[in-house]
Design an enzyme around this catalytic site. Structure first.
Site, PDB file in Angstrom:
ATOM      1  N   GLU A 179       0.811  -1.232   0.000  1.00 15.45           N
ATOM      2  CA  GLU A 179       0.000   0.000   0.000  1.00 15.45           C
ATOM      3  C   GLU A 179       0.842   1.279   0.000  1.00 15.45           C
ATOM      4  O   GLU A 179       0.544   2.238   0.694  1.00 15.45           O
ATOM      5  CB  GLU A 179      -0.964   0.017   1.195  1.00 15.45           C
ATOM      6  CG  GLU A 179      -1.855  -1.191   1.304  1.00 15.45           C
ATOM      7  CD  GLU A 179      -2.575  -1.515   0.002  1.00 15.45           C
ATOM      8  OE1 GLU A 179      -2.857  -0.586  -0.781  1.00 15.45           O
ATOM      9  OE2 GLU A 179      -2.830  -2.705  -0.248  1.00 15.45           O
ATOM     10  N   GLY A 180       1.878   1.279  -0.794  1.00 14.35           N
ATOM     11  CA  GLY A 180       2.767   2.428  -0.854  1.00 14.35           C
ATOM     12  C   GLY A 180       3.974   2.203   0.025  1.00 14.35           C
ATOM     13  O   GLY A 180       3.860   2.075   1.240  1.00 14.35           O
TER      14      GLY A 180
END
Length: 598
Positions: free
Chosen positions: A439-440
């Site tokens: 997620e990043g």
């Protein structure tokens, strides 16, 4: 029962630090009280104890398999999904009218922590609840009624289908296309990779929340739309047919092997249909809701794995005799001591405890803010939103990056045994390593913190945070034992402000690369200070309890204070070195015109 988390610590944070029952004064949560909160946590613990933790290693050793286009997973996963669906835990935070229990996210986050500490290889339901929430927030009534009840029941799986082979985290470069049809649906064509739980046989259907570009849409992020793309689609006559979403590959991972990571191909037979969520070209804006939920969820996963590793290494340290105390005069005549008595082992255990309980506190702070955003209005709501936005990248990063270090220290406590499959630490070390990437990556989160969140609305978010910290400092000053730590934290907030002020001119000059060059170091410093704030809050709660309860559970509260002091004396001083680098004018990682061979 297995020990992979501390319910006593969870109760301390819920009821003595964050005062969870105060949320029930708001009409939205008024149907609940501590009894219902505890019942839900008991239910989650029972499922974790019986269907998750006992199969932690077995799920890892029997990975998902892709054969003839079908993905099979460990059989216990279906039992687990049925159990959480029947117990209403997937939609616990959803409104009553949507089949949920209308519980605070503060309680929901604790349930997630318990389950991930028990077996993070079963990371299915967070994706499903996130997908259902996204459809509920932005989708049509038809999409909601068609998909949400099945998702919350545990019979269908939800996913985030974002990443593509050529794009990675650069979502502006996605090429999956959507061609509008006369009936209101879209023909979808493209590929997605690394889709967690993207296909498996433990559910009847998989519902992808997929980013794609409508033909003719603008380039870049402004032309991205969001679609519901199911594995099996519902026809007009009420039957389900294959929707031309093919599983063309499965990634064999370092850890978290119980959840398949899929390579999906859509529309090879020109028969893949998707349904638009919300308005065209606003897909990335919508998806940020699920992405931010997932970021906090990944942070919670990091804290949870670190918790399981801490209790495993603590148990080992209490039972493993080796060598003698350093101050023993007749070393060979004295018996071996348990390794927990060696100062360096105790340091490693205290580090793990400080990371786990500090991370969990930060994540619960975010959950409480999410609840307050939901039940307030106007400027109050906006302030809570700003605080949550600021803390989200920190809550994703600190528990994962520091969690990796904590699990590594746990493995070190076990020594050579930790490197073997005879103990679970080697698997936990493998499992947690993905969390700083999900997620990043840490680099992306760090650029978000320094490049966006610190400057939004002329720096209002950090001002709000420092005001909250100031309240904690003021309360801590009323306890003699906490005064030195309040003063240390005051100096640390000043250090952050000094470093930020030195970097902002680069942004104003348009030199963004120089501004964000060491954003990851800035994040590390910011995270250390933010968690120091959380530890001071825990110290205040512990001192209050000692004064009101006397000797009752004094050992628990003394442990809290001792760990708080450890964090301030061992971890907080690291900000000095980070600040020294951040204030340094020497540039070594940017293009300077000179050839640098790497």
């Amino acid at each position: 029962m297995a020990t992979y988390f501390s319910r006593r610590n969870l109760d301390f944070l819920l009821y003595e630090v964050f005062h969870a029952t105060e949320l029930t004064k708001y009409p939205y949560f008024e149907a609940h009280d501590r009894e219902t909160f505890d019942m839900v946590l008991d239910s989650a613990t029972h499922i974790a104890d019986t269907l998750m933790y006992p199969y932690y290693r077995d799920v890892d050793r029997n990975q998902p398999e892709l054969k003839a286009g079908k993905v099979t997973v460990h059989p216990k996963i279906k039992e687990f999904l049925t159990a959480v669906g029947d117990a209403g835990l997937i939609g616990a935070s959803f409104p009553f009218e949507q089949g949920g229990q209308q519980l605070p996210e503060l309680i929901g986050s604790c349930m997630g922590f318990i389950k991930m500490a028990a077996n993070n290889g079963m990371m299915y339901i967070g994706l499903t609840s996130g997908a259902a929430n996204l459809i509920t927030t932005f989708g049509s009534e038809n999409l909601i009624s068609t998909y949400v009840p099945h998702l919350l029941s545990g019979k269908w799986q939800g996913t985030m289908a974002l990443t593509e082979p050529q794009a990675g985290s650069s979502l502006s470069d996605i090429t999956t296309s959507a061609e509008p049809l006369e009936n209101g649906s879209y023909l979808i064509k493209g590929q997605k990779v690394f889709i967690s739980a993207g296909d498996h046989d433990a559910v009847d259907n998989v519902v992808h929340l997929m980013l794609a570009r409508i033909k003719g849409a603008p380039k870049g992020t402004k032309g991205i739309s969001l679609f519901v793309v199911p594995k099996s689609r519902l026809t007009d006559d009420g039957t389900f047919v294959d929707n031309d979403v093919a599983s063309t590959g499965i990634y064999h991972k370092l850890g978290q092997r119980g959840t398949p990571a899929m390579h999906l191909t859509m529309g090879e037979e020109d028969n893949c249909y998707g349904w638009l969520v919300g308005e065209p070209n606003r897909g990335l804006n919508y998806m940020f809701q699920m992405m931010n939920e997932a970021r906090i969820g990944v942070g919670m996963t990091g804290a949870a794995i670190a918790s399981a590793a801490y209790y495993a290494s603590l148990e080992y340290a209490k039972e493993r005799p080796q060598s003698r105390r350093l101050n023993e005069k007749n070393l060979l005549d004295s018996p071996q001591t348990m390794i927990i008595n060696h100062p360096d082992v105790k340091r490693m255990l205290l580090f793990q405890k400080a990371v786990v309980e500090g991370s969990l506190s930060l994540l619960m702070e975010c959950a409480r803010l999410s609840d307050l955003v939901h039940v307030t209005e106007g400027e109050e709501k906006e302030n809570y939103e700003l605080l949550l936005d600021l803390l989200t990248p920190v809550a994703k990063t600190f528990p994962t990056e520091m969690g990796v270090r904590a699990v590594s220290e746990g493995l070190q406590v076990l020594g050579g045994y930790g490197f073997t499959e005879d103990f679970p630490l080697e698997q936990m070390y493998r499992d947690i390593r993905i969390t700083p990437i999900y997620e990043g990556t840490t680099g992306i989160q760090s650029q978000d913190l320094l490049g966006r969140k610190m400057t939004i609305k002329n720096g209002k978010a950090p001002r709000l945070l420092f005001a909250e910290i100031a309240k904690t400092l003021e309360e801590a000053q009323t306890y003699d034992e906490l005064k030195p730590y309040a003063e240390r934290l005051r100096k640390e907030t000043g250090r952050i402000q000094e470093v930020t002020a030195s970097l902002l001119p680069f942004a104003m000059q348009g030199n963004i690369e120089r501004f964000l060059m060491d954003a990851t170091l800035y994040m590390e410093m910011f995270g250390i200070v933010t968690v120091a704030w959380q530890w001071l809050k825990q110290g205040i709660a512990a001192k209050k309890a000692q004064l009101t309860l006397g000797d009752t559970e004094d050992a628990f509260y003394e442990s809290k204070l001792h760990t708080m002091k450890f964090y301030f004396h061992y971890e907080v001083p690291k900000t000095k070195g980070l600040a020294t680098r951040l204030l340094d004018t020497e540039v070594l990682t940017l293009e300077t015109g000179k050839e640098v061979i790497l």
